[in-house]
Design an enzyme around this catalytic site. Structure first.
Site, PDB file in Angstrom:
ATOM      1  N   LYS A   1      43.750  46.450  27.170  1.00  0.00           N
ATOM      2  CA  LYS A   1      43.009  45.542  26.286  1.00  0.00           C
ATOM      3  C   LYS A   1      41.904  44.841  27.068  1.00  0.00           C
ATOM      4  O   LYS A   1      42.173  43.986  27.904  1.00  0.00           O
ATOM      5  CB  LYS A   1      43.924  44.486  25.660  1.00  0.00           C
ATOM      6  CG  LYS A   1      43.202  43.765  24.506  1.00  0.00           C
ATOM      7  CD  LYS A   1      43.826  42.455  24.118  1.00  0.00           C
ATOM      8  CE  LYS A   1      43.403  41.311  24.988  1.00  0.00           C
ATOM      9  NZ  LYS A   1      41.948  41.018  24.940  1.00  0.00           N
TER      10      LYS A   1
ATOM     11  N   GLU B   1      46.375  38.790  38.833  1.00  0.00           N
ATOM     12  CA  GLU B   1      45.235  38.518  39.718  1.00  0.00           C
ATOM     13  C   GLU B   1      44.466  37.393  39.055  1.00  0.00           C
ATOM     14  O   GLU B   1      43.876  37.586  38.002  1.00  0.00           O
ATOM     15  CB  GLU B   1      44.404  39.800  39.881  1.00  0.00           C
ATOM     16  CG  GLU B   1      43.597  39.819  41.160  1.00  0.00           C
ATOM     17  CD  GLU B   1      42.249  39.205  40.966  1.00  0.00           C
ATOM     18  OE1 GLU B   1      42.133  37.976  41.216  1.00  0.00           O
ATOM     19  OE2 GLU B   1      41.325  39.905  40.560  1.00  0.00           O
TER      20      GLU B   1
ATOM     21  N   CYS C   1      36.134  36.164  40.848  1.00  0.00           N
ATOM     22  CA  CYS C   1      37.367  35.469  41.233  1.00  0.00           C
ATOM     23  C   CYS C   1      37.309  35.020  42.690  1.00  0.00           C
ATOM     24  O   CYS C   1      37.905  34.013  43.044  1.00  0.00           O
ATOM     25  CB  CYS C   1      38.576  36.353  40.971  1.00  0.00           C
ATOM     26  SG  CYS C   1      38.452  37.975  41.693  1.00  0.00           S
TER      27      CYS C   1
ATOM     28  N   GLU D   1      38.420  25.835  39.436  1.00  0.00           N
ATOM     29  CA  GLU D   1      37.547  27.005  39.367  1.00  0.00           C
ATOM     30  C   GLU D   1      36.491  26.771  38.292  1.00  0.00           C
ATOM     31  O   GLU D   1      36.822  26.586  37.126  1.00  0.00           O
ATOM     32  CB  GLU D   1      38.378  28.253  39.021  1.00  0.00           C
ATOM     33  CG  GLU D   1      37.535  29.509  38.954  1.00  0.00           C
ATOM     34  CD  GLU D   1      38.375  30.769  38.796  1.00  0.00           C
ATOM     35  OE1 GLU D   1      39.115  30.877  37.806  1.00  0.00           O
ATOM     36  OE2 GLU D   1      38.278  31.646  39.673  1.00  0.00           O
TER      37      GLU D   1
HETATM   38  P1  NAI Z   1      41.443  34.223  29.989  1.00  0.00           P
HETATM   39  O1  NAI Z   1      42.380  34.226  31.117  1.00  0.00           O
HETATM   40  O2  NAI Z   1      41.801  33.423  28.772  1.00  0.00           O
HETATM   41  O3  NAI Z   1      41.175  35.737  29.496  1.00  0.00           O
HETATM   42  C1  NAI Z   1      41.376  36.890  30.266  1.00  0.00           C
HETATM   43  C2  NAI Z   1      42.047  37.965  29.428  1.00  0.00           C
HETATM   44  O4  NAI Z   1      43.295  37.487  28.972  1.00  0.00           O
HETATM   45  C3  NAI Z   1      41.283  38.379  28.176  1.00  0.00           C
HETATM   46  O5  NAI Z   1      41.428  39.771  27.970  1.00  0.00           O
HETATM   47  C4  NAI Z   1      42.016  37.634  27.066  1.00  0.00           C
HETATM   48  O6  NAI Z   1      41.910  38.289  25.823  1.00  0.00           O
HETATM   49  C5  NAI Z   1      43.438  37.660  27.573  1.00  0.00           C
HETATM   50  N1  NAI Z   1      44.301  36.600  27.056  1.00  0.00           N
HETATM   51  C6  NAI Z   1      43.958  35.319  26.746  1.00  0.00           C
HETATM   52  N2  NAI Z   1      45.024  34.643  26.297  1.00  0.00           N
HETATM   53  C7  NAI Z   1      46.076  35.498  26.327  1.00  0.00           C
HETATM   54  C8  NAI Z   1      47.462  35.379  25.984  1.00  0.00           C
HETATM   55  N3  NAI Z   1      47.977  34.229  25.512  1.00  0.00           N
HETATM   56  N4  NAI Z   1      48.266  36.466  26.144  1.00  0.00           N
HETATM   57  C9  NAI Z   1      47.762  37.618  26.616  1.00  0.00           C
HETATM   58  N5  NAI Z   1      46.465  37.788  26.937  1.00  0.00           N
HETATM   59  C10 NAI Z   1      45.629  36.741  26.800  1.00  0.00           C
HETATM   60  O7  NAI Z   1      40.040  33.742  30.542  1.00  0.00           O
HETATM   61  P2  NAI Z   1      38.792  33.121  29.729  1.00  0.00           P
HETATM   62  O8  NAI Z   1      39.293  32.185  28.682  1.00  0.00           O
HETATM   63  O9  NAI Z   1      37.935  34.222  29.289  1.00  0.00           O
HETATM   64  O10 NAI Z   1      38.055  32.317  30.871  1.00  0.00           O
HETATM   65  C11 NAI Z   1      38.490  31.006  31.237  1.00  0.00           C
HETATM   66  C12 NAI Z   1      38.448  30.814  32.732  1.00  0.00           C
HETATM   67  O11 NAI Z   1      39.319  31.722  33.356  1.00  0.00           O
HETATM   68  C13 NAI Z   1      37.108  31.079  33.396  1.00  0.00           C
HETATM   69  O12 NAI Z   1      36.270  29.987  33.321  1.00  0.00           O
HETATM   70  C14 NAI Z   1      37.529  31.369  34.803  1.00  0.00           C
HETATM   71  O13 NAI Z   1      37.725  30.168  35.508  1.00  0.00           O
HETATM   72  C15 NAI Z   1      38.847  32.067  34.642  1.00  0.00           C
HETATM   73  N6  NAI Z   1      38.711  33.526  34.741  1.00  0.00           N
HETATM   74  C16 NAI Z   1      39.056  34.113  35.926  1.00  0.00           C
HETATM   75  C17 NAI Z   1      38.893  35.473  36.098  1.00  0.00           C
HETATM   76  C18 NAI Z   1      39.244  36.136  37.372  1.00  0.00           C
HETATM   77  O14 NAI Z   1      38.746  37.210  37.654  1.00  0.00           O
HETATM   78  N7  NAI Z   1      40.112  35.579  38.156  1.00  0.00           N
HETATM   79  C19 NAI Z   1      38.302  36.318  35.037  1.00  0.00           C
HETATM   80  C20 NAI Z   1      38.020  35.611  33.814  1.00  0.00           C
HETATM   81  C21 NAI Z   1      38.212  34.257  33.700  1.00  0.00           C
END
Ligand code: NAI
Ligand code: MG
Length: 504
Positions: free
Chosen positions: A201, A276, A310, A408
């Site tokens: 996904k 990660e 990240c 972050e």
């Molecule tokens: P997120 O962690 O909410 O989303 C990442 C993935 O998780 C997406 O595919 C989303 O659909 C999925 N997801 C969200 N809620 C979920 C749930 N309850 N169960 C299963 N899957 C779920 O990140 P978001 O909201 O896009 O970004 C917020 C912050 O997260 C950013 O500002 C950044 O600080 C951090 N982030 C860190 C990343 C990294 O590479 N470490 C990548 C993206 C965001």
């Protein structure tokens, strides 16, 4: 303060190939077929360079998720994938990598339209990175194996014992929006090499390249149900995948907040979980460096991919004797990173991915100012007609407990601090809940190795930042993650060990 040269922030025209990809009918890729969702709900594709909607894709329902899991479950249980000769599986993976390569330009453009990153950057980093990862992991398909081990407490010759390495089963793989195709392949490739089937996904902000990838799956020869790609919101379809009883393993990249939630949600069924997560990676610059190299190096560590990385070097620690010079060097480099539309061939940094991310990053800059930080570079957003551009920003006069230092930000914002000695900077470098990456800039080989050992991070870079290679394990200490991806450890994370003990 550095005045940015004014450039047009209007998005450039799309190619015909990109237009065709954007015109596709919303559908899910399940069992090697494009299928309609059980309900008609869709999510908009927004081009962050313009803020405009350019397409729509499916927001998968519970029934859609169940259908995808059933396809992956059947394909795993009947052995149509795991029982193939490893060299045949390896060959299909190489073929898929080659097919991505044949469409590299289109993938790079779609990534630019969807994520906002410069097309040239996607073409040089994301797409070749994805292809390389797939080729690397393909090799493991024919090299993974078990072990023959003699029991220690039984006389020789009475028993025969060995350890089998088997695929863990059905993997649910949830990826973020910062390197969409690269993250997708980072998840898919080790699962395939281990003999697993999967449901991927992509993030709701960036689903275009995962959908385009699905077009190539059947062409590469994969049996139906091995690779299923469904799109949708995290709290609905992502959540259902994580809790689904027929899923054996969850692999997630994204925020620490959601990573913790996923880990909790996967506990009821004791799924295998790898995470990660976020970071607040320190960049430590020692007094002996050539500032003309380290300044642009520190700038690249944070401004690359608009800081949406990240391992972004978001906390800069410069020795007091070179601090001012280093900030000057970064100001010079900020011009290079001035944001431009993703299809502008002169661009090195694009807008942020979404309006939410724009608000979040500007909110952090404001919070930093209110808490007493000063803006040395940037600190604002250039005016544009709807895009999510933020100028490269360096904050100084920060204190260790400020939110801009601890949390972050995931934008082109670095907090810069002075230090006097190595022990002090090692302590400060470790003074967050994260432990993903760290950079050290020095020619003092002793100091380099001492600091590399002291800093709690999954990856430490010396005189560079963010260099990633599929052969080296990647992951986080502390709240930056669980387990390792890439390398042997990354593929082994998709396996179970089975000890077989036979009395002769
Ligand atoms: P997120 O962690 O909410 O989303 C990442 C993935 O998780 C997406 O595919 C989303 O659909 C999925 N997801 C969200 N809620 C979920 C749930 N309850 N169960 C299963 N899957 C779920 O990140 P978001 O909201 O896009 O970004 C917020 C912050 O997260 C950013 O500002 C950044 O600080 C951090 N982030 C860190 C990343 C990294 O590479 N470490 C990548 C993206 C965001
Ligand atoms: Mg979220």
């Amino acid at each position: 303060m550095n005045e940015m040269t004014k450039v047009s922030l209007s998005q450039w025209a799309y190619s015909d190939a990109a237009k065709a990809a954007l015109a596709r009918k919303p559908a899910l890729f399940i069992g090697n077929e494009w299928v309609e969702s059980s309900h008609g709900e869709t999510i908009a594709v927004i081009d962050p360079s313009s803020g405009k909607e350019v397409s729509r894709f499916v927001d998968a329902s519970d029934a859609d998720v169940d259908r995808a899991v059933a396809a992956a479950r059947t394909a795993f249980d009947d052995g149509r994938w795991s029982n193939l000769p490893p060299i045949v599986r390896e060959g299909m993976m190489h073929k898929l990598a080659d097919l991505i390569g044949q469409h590299a330009d289109e993938f790079a453009e779609l990534e630019a339209i969807d994520n906002g990153k410069p097309k040239g950057m996607a073409a040089n980093i994301d797409i070749p990175g994805a292809i390389g990862m797939m080729h690397y992991m393909a090799g493991w398909a024919s090299k993974l194996g078990g072990e023959m081990i003699e029991p220690m407490a039984i006389p020789r010759g009475l028993f025969h014992s060995y350890v089998r390495r088997e695929p863990v089963g059905v993997a649910a793989q949830i990826v973020p929006w910062n390197f969409p195709l690269l993250m997708a392949i980072l998840k898919i490739a080790p699962a395939l090499a281990a003999g697993c089937t999967l449901i991927l996904k992509p993030a709701e902000q960036t689903s275009l390249t995962a959908l385009r990838l699905a077009d190539l799956v059947a062409e590469a020869g994969f049996p139906a149900g091995v690779i299923n790609i469904i799109t949708g919101n995290g709290h609905t379809s992502g959540d259902r995948l994580v809790k689904h009883p027929d899923v054996d393993k969850v692999a997630f990249t994204g925020s620490t907040e959601i990573g913790k939630l996923i880990n909790r949600n996967a506990t009821d069924t004791l799924k295998r979980v790898t995470l990660e997560l976020g970071g607040k990676s320190p960049v430590v610059v020692l007094p002996d460096v050539d500032v003309a190299t380290a300044g642009p190096g520190a700038a690249g560590a944070i401004f690359f991919n608009s800081g949406q990385v990240c391992v972004a070097g978001s906390r800069l620690y410069a020795h007091r004797s070179i601090f001012d010079q280093l900030i000057e060097g970064m100001a010079g480099a900020a011009q290079f990173w001035a944001p431009r539309p993703s299809l502008d061939p002169e661009g090195h940094m694009g807008p942020l991915v979404s309006s939410e991310q724009f608000d979040r990053v500007m909110g952090y800059i404001d919070a930093g100012k209110k808490a007493g930080a000063s803006v040395a570079i940037g600190g604002d957003a250039p005016s544009s007609d709807g895009g999510y551009y933020v100028n490269p920003t360096v904050l100084v006069d920060v204190k260790p407990d400020m939110s801009v230092v601890q949390e972050e930000i995931f934008g082109p914002v670095v907090v810069a601090q002075r230090f006097d000695d190595l022990d002090e900077v090692a302590r400060e470098a470790n003074n967050t809940c994260f432990g993903l990456g760290a950079g050290i800039w020095t020619r003092d080989i002793g100091a380099m190795h001492k600091l590399a050992a002291k800093i709690k991070a999954g990856t430490v870079w010396g005189n560079c930042h963010g260099v990633i290679d599929p052969a080296l394990p990647f992951g986080g200490f502390k709240q930056s993650g669980l387990g390792r991806e890439q390398a042997r450890q990354g593929v082994e994370a998709y396996t179970e060990l089975k000890s077989v003990i036979i009395q002769l």
